[in-house]
Design a protein around this motif. Structure first.
Motif, PDB file in Angstrom:
ATOM      1  N   UNK A  79       0.801  -1.230   0.000  1.00 55.81           N
ATOM      2  CA  UNK A  79       0.000   0.000   0.000  1.00 55.81           C
ATOM      3  C   UNK A  79       0.834   1.281   0.000  1.00 55.81           C
ATOM      4  N   UNK A  80       2.084   1.178   0.408  1.00 57.54           N
ATOM      5  CA  UNK A  80       2.944   2.366   0.476  1.00 57.54           C
ATOM      6  C   UNK A  80       3.952   2.379  -0.656  1.00 57.54           C
ATOM      7  N   UNK A  81       4.615   1.271  -0.891  1.00 58.14           N
ATOM      8  CA  UNK A  81       5.635   1.199  -1.942  1.00 58.14           C
ATOM      9  C   UNK A  81       5.024   1.144  -3.336  1.00 58.14           C
ATOM     10  N   UNK A  82       3.734   0.715  -3.434  1.00 54.28           N
ATOM     11  CA  UNK A  82       2.976   0.681  -4.685  1.00 54.28           C
ATOM     12  C   UNK A  82       3.552  -0.263  -5.729  1.00 54.28           C
ATOM     13  N   UNK A  83       4.135  -1.350  -5.294  1.00 53.77           N
ATOM     14  CA  UNK A  83       4.502  -2.412  -6.231  1.00 53.77           C
ATOM     15  C   UNK A  83       4.244  -3.751  -5.541  1.00 53.77           C
ATOM     16  N   UNK A  84       4.123  -4.793  -6.362  1.00 53.41           N
ATOM     17  CA  UNK A  84       3.807  -6.096  -5.801  1.00 53.41           C
ATOM     18  C   UNK A  84       5.055  -6.753  -5.223  1.00 53.41           C
ATOM     19  N   UNK A  85       4.878  -7.358  -4.059  1.00 52.76           N
ATOM     20  CA  UNK A  85       5.956  -8.134  -3.457  1.00 52.76           C
ATOM     21  C   UNK A  85       5.340  -9.223  -2.572  1.00 52.76           C
ATOM     22  N   UNK A  86       6.159 -10.195  -2.244  1.00 55.29           N
ATOM     23  CA  UNK A  86       5.674 -11.342  -1.486  1.00 55.29           C
ATOM     24  C   UNK A  86       5.285 -10.940  -0.068  1.00 55.29           C
ATOM     25  N   UNK A  87       4.098 -11.388   0.322  1.00 61.32           N
ATOM     26  CA  UNK A  87       3.614 -11.140   1.673  1.00 61.32           C
ATOM     27  C   UNK A  87       3.676 -12.469   2.416  1.00 61.32           C
ATOM     28  N   UNK A  88       4.528 -12.560   3.430  1.00 61.92           N
ATOM     29  CA  UNK A  88       4.856 -13.844   4.039  1.00 61.92           C
ATOM     30  C   UNK A  88       4.026 -14.207   5.265  1.00 61.92           C
ATOM     31  N   UNK A  89       2.973 -13.463   5.539  1.00 60.81           N
ATOM     32  CA  UNK A  89       2.162 -13.779   6.702  1.00 60.81           C
ATOM     33  C   UNK A  89       0.724 -13.363   6.499  1.00 60.81           C
ATOM     34  N   UNK A  90       0.039 -13.088   7.600  1.00 63.88           N
ATOM     35  CA  UNK A  90      -1.331 -12.586   7.546  1.00 63.88           C
ATOM     36  C   UNK A  90      -1.386 -11.260   8.274  1.00 63.88           C
ATOM     37  N   UNK A  91      -2.268 -10.384   7.809  1.00 61.34           N
ATOM     38  CA  UNK A  91      -2.524  -9.109   8.480  1.00 61.34           C
ATOM     39  C   UNK A  91      -3.849  -9.209   9.209  1.00 61.34           C
ATOM     40  N   UNK A  92      -3.842  -8.876  10.493  1.00 64.08           N
ATOM     41  CA  UNK A  92      -5.069  -8.892  11.291  1.00 64.08           C
ATOM     42  C   UNK A  92      -5.350  -7.459  11.739  1.00 64.08           C
ATOM     43  N   UNK A  93      -6.453  -6.905  11.266  1.00 66.92           N
ATOM     44  CA  UNK A  93      -6.798  -5.515  11.570  1.00 66.92           C
ATOM     45  C   UNK A  93      -7.344  -5.426  12.987  1.00 66.92           C
ATOM     46  N   UNK A  94      -6.638  -4.700  13.842  1.00 68.83           N
ATOM     47  CA  UNK A  94      -7.062  -4.487  15.227  1.00 68.83           C
ATOM     48  C   UNK A  94      -6.716  -3.056  15.623  1.00 68.83           C
ATOM     49  N   UNK A  95      -7.411  -2.489  16.600  1.00 68.38           N
ATOM     50  CA  UNK A  95      -7.054  -1.143  17.085  1.00 68.38           C
ATOM     51  C   UNK A  95      -5.694  -1.154  17.775  1.00 68.38           C
ATOM     52  N   UNK A  96      -5.102   0.025  17.910  1.00 64.58           N
ATOM     53  CA  UNK A  96      -3.848   0.130  18.650  1.00 64.58           C
ATOM     54  C   UNK A  96      -4.031  -0.373  20.082  1.00 64.58           C
ATOM     55  N   UNK A  97      -2.941  -0.925  20.600  1.00 68.41           N
ATOM     56  CA  UNK A  97      -2.878  -1.412  21.983  1.00 68.41           C
ATOM     57  C   UNK A  97      -3.784  -2.629  22.246  1.00 68.41           C
ATOM     58  N   UNK A  98      -4.089  -3.373  21.170  1.00 72.36           N
ATOM     59  CA  UNK A  98      -4.795  -4.639  21.352  1.00 72.36           C
ATOM     60  C   UNK A  98      -3.791  -5.688  21.829  1.00 72.36           C
ATOM     61  N   UNK A  99      -4.109  -6.459  22.865  1.00 70.91           N
ATOM     62  CA  UNK A  99      -3.158  -7.477  23.359  1.00 70.91           C
ATOM     63  C   UNK A  99      -2.826  -8.508  22.281  1.00 70.91           C
ATOM     64  N   UNK A 100      -1.525  -8.858  22.207  1.00 67.23           N
ATOM     65  CA  UNK A 100      -1.027  -9.872  21.274  1.00 67.23           C
ATOM     66  C   UNK A 100      -0.536 -11.055  22.101  1.00 67.23           C
ATOM     67  N   UNK A 101      -0.917 -12.269  21.680  1.00 64.07           N
ATOM     68  CA  UNK A 101      -0.620 -13.462  22.467  1.00 64.07           C
ATOM     69  C   UNK A 101       0.276 -14.432  21.694  1.00 64.07           C
ATOM     70  N   UNK A 102       1.111 -15.152  22.433  1.00 63.56           N
ATOM     71  CA  UNK A 102       1.954 -16.188  21.830  1.00 63.56           C
ATOM     72  C   UNK A 102       1.050 -17.328  21.357  1.00 63.56           C
ATOM     73  N   UNK A 103       1.260 -17.763  20.126  1.00 63.71           N
ATOM     74  CA  UNK A 103       0.412 -18.824  19.579  1.00 63.71           C
ATOM     75  C   UNK A 103       0.921 -20.211  19.943  1.00 63.71           C
ATOM     76  N   UNK A 104       2.090 -20.281  20.560  1.00 66.45           N
ATOM     77  CA  UNK A 104       2.639 -21.547  21.028  1.00 66.45           C
ATOM     78  C   UNK A 104       3.682 -21.254  22.101  1.00 66.45           C
ATOM     79  N   UNK A 105       3.948 -22.218  22.922  1.00 63.20           N
ATOM     80  CA  UNK A 105       4.991 -22.048  23.947  1.00 63.20           C
ATOM     81  C   UNK A 105       6.361 -22.056  23.280  1.00 63.20           C
TER      82      UNK A 105
END
Length: 322
Positions: free
Chosen positions: A187-213
């Motif tokens: 969205x900023x660089x305006x060219x296609x490149x590989x996206x290696x994960x997922x984007x999860x839209x959340x408000x600022x300061x939303x708690x982030x949790x470890x998905x595994x130990x």
């Protein structure tokens, strides 16, 4: 030929010819003929109506069988997806040997078990045979898959540390996925490149949790990339997870142990990001990116996972947020 008889008509005052009377044998024969004709007509009409009725019923049955065939085909495709997950994900995660090819084909041999259809018409016999074969194959595959899952469950129960260190939950309890892994327009660089994960839209300061130990492997900041991020290592299972665009540097030291579900930071909009969100990745032990959605399935109900796939198809063409 008999003689014509006459009688005197007092009204006309003349002799007129007398109409011949039907003899009893002739009358009976005529009645029998008319009755036979009526019965024959009824039989012909009834047979014609029955033929049309049977033809309509046959067409309806064929259409229903065609619909059943499509449903069975859809179930077979879904079962194939589950089998692929079994082979390419679950058995890899648990270090289990793949199902031998000759067993996975779940073939059947011996005598023809569908000879009961041979007495029917050729088209009906073929239709019923194909449906029976497909249903029997589906039943064998389901039994095999059930046995495989039972084995994998036993394997997972015997290796609790591997299971504890396998990513299997969402890193947030709120938010929606806006972008999956793949080639995306930045969205900023305006060219296609590989996206290696997922984007999860959340408000600022939303708690982030470890998905595994695991263990905190790295904490850093990339102004032209991930922004504030944290990397967890899960050595027993052979994975790494990355959480990026955090609001600030996580307050967990490198080398610290974390458990699945423990809060490891807060979401933000740091680095090369177009809006507040969490960027989440799953990597193998060599650092190569894997598909996070495959791991979400481990901790989701089938209904939730199906909804995730529908979400994926809806947003797969949209640009990522980083």
């Amino acid at each position: 030929m008999g003689l014509q008889r006459y009688h005197f008509d007092p009204n006309k005052l003349e002799f007129v010819a007398t109409r011949p009377r039907l003899s009893l044998p002739v009358f009976v024969g005529l009645c029998v003929f008319l009755l036979a004709a009526a019965v024959l007509s009824t039989i012909v009409l009834s047979t014609s109506f029955r033929d049309r009725q049977l033809a309509a019923e046959n067409q309806t049955l064929r259409e229903q069988f065609s619909g059943y065939q499509q449903e069975v085909s859809n179930l077979s495709d879904q079962l194939s997806d589950i089998s692929d997950q079994d082979k390419e994900l679950y058995r890899v995660i648990l270090g289990a040997d793949p199902i031998p090819e000759d067993i996975s084909r779940v073939g059947v041999g011996g005598t023809d078990s569908y000879s009961r259809f041979d007495g029917l018409s050729e088209s009906a016999a073929e239709l019923l045979r194909k449906n029976a074969e497909k249903l029997d194959e589906l039943e064998r595959r389901i039994k095999l898959q059930s046995a495989s899952f039972e084995y994998l469950k036993g394997t997972a129960d015997s290796r609790p540390e591997i299971w504890e260190q396998t990513p299997s939950i969402m890193p947030t309890t709120v938010g929606r996925i806006s972008s999956f892994q793949g080639l995306r327009l930045h969205p900023i660089l305006r060219y296609k490149r590989q996206h290696n994960g997922v984007d999860i839209v959340v408000p600022k300061n939303t708690p982030i949790y470890a998905t595994a130990s695991g263990v905190v492997e790295g904490i850093g900041y990339e102004a032209r990339g991930y922004g504030h991020y944290i990397v967890l290592s899960h050595p027993k299972a052979g994975y790494k997870t990355l959480y990026a665009h955090l609001n600030s540097e996580p307050r967990i030291p490198r080398g610290a142990k974390v458990v699945r579900g423990e809060q490891i930071g807060l979401s933000g909009n740091s680095g090369l990001s177009a809006a507040p969100h969490l960027h989440y990745e799953v990597r193998d032990k060599n650092g190569s990116p894997l598909r996070p959605r495959d791991f979400f399935m481990l901790g989701m109900s089938p209904q939730d996972y199906q909804q995730l796939l529908e979400e994926y198809s809806r947003v797969s063409h949209l640009p990522s947020l980083d």
